[in-house]
Design a protein around this motif. Structure first.
Motif, PDB file in Angstrom:
ATOM      1  N   LEU A  25       0.813  -1.214   0.000  1.00 50.22           N
ATOM      2  CA  LEU A  25       0.000   0.000   0.000  1.00 50.22           C
ATOM      3  C   LEU A  25       0.850   1.268   0.000  1.00 50.22           C
ATOM      4  CD1 LEU A  25      -2.738   1.431   0.181  1.00 50.22           C
ATOM      5  CD2 LEU A  25      -2.572   1.209   2.675  1.00 50.22           C
ATOM      6  N   GLU A  53       0.754  -2.601   6.152  1.00 55.37           N
ATOM      7  CA  GLU A  53       1.030  -3.598   5.117  1.00 55.37           C
ATOM      8  C   GLU A  53       0.564  -4.995   5.529  1.00 55.37           C
ATOM      9  OE1 GLU A  53       1.564  -2.637   2.291  1.00 55.37           O
ATOM     10  OE2 GLU A  53       2.712  -0.791   2.396  1.00 55.37           O
ATOM     11  N   ARG A  60      -6.430  -3.076   2.186  1.00 53.32           N
ATOM     12  CA  ARG A  60      -5.431  -2.177   1.595  1.00 53.32           C
ATOM     13  C   ARG A  60      -5.971  -1.560   0.308  1.00 53.32           C
ATOM     14  NH1 ARG A  60      -0.913  -5.253   0.248  1.00 53.32           N
ATOM     15  NH2 ARG A  60      -2.010  -7.134   0.835  1.00 53.32           N
ATOM     16  N   TYR A  64      -6.484   2.410  -0.463  1.00 52.95           N
ATOM     17  CA  TYR A  64      -5.923   3.010  -1.676  1.00 52.95           C
ATOM     18  C   TYR A  64      -6.991   3.773  -2.452  1.00 52.95           C
ATOM     19  CZ  TYR A  64      -3.660   3.560  -6.173  1.00 52.95           C
ATOM     20  OH  TYR A  64      -3.152   4.107  -7.325  1.00 52.95           O
TER      21      TYR A  64
END
Length: 120
Positions: A25, A53, A60, A64
């Protein structure tokens, strides 16, 4: 035709970039931030806790996409020059905060009193 194909490929990469799976990420966000900063003349600062992570891939991806949409909104509407993004662990979850030095609007004027969220 080639322009359309390139646009579709760029769009698909932005939705779920390979770097998100390959490197994680934080590198994916750094890459996206760098690209957006260059295109829109923004300075974007990212801080995140290392454990991000270890989150499941789907989580993740959500982080994002939320960051991507928020940054796109900043670039389109805020007339900002600086953006700060932080991802931190809080009891029971993860908090992502994105702030900028651009123009804003008064929430109270945009939302009826009954519809205003509790945190306003």
């Amino acid at each position: 035709m080639e322009i359309s194909v390139n646009a579709v490929h760029r769009f698909a990469r932005e939705l779920r970039p390979a770097v998100l799976d390959d490197l994680g990420l934080i590198p994916a966000l750094h890459a996206y931030n760098e690209s957006l900063a260059k295109r829109k003349k923004l300075k974007i600062q990212l801080t995140a806790f290392g454990g991000v992570e270890a989150l499941a891939s789907a989580k993740r991806t959500v982080l994002y996409r939320v960051a991507q949409e928020a940054l796109n909104n900043v670039a389109r509407h805020a007339r900002a020059t600086q953006v700060k993004m932080s991802i931190c662990k809080i009891p029971g979850g993860i908090r992502m905060e994105i702030s900028d030095n651009g123009k804003s609007f008064q929430v109270e004027k945009r939302l009826p009193q009954k519809a205003a969220p509790a945190w306003v």
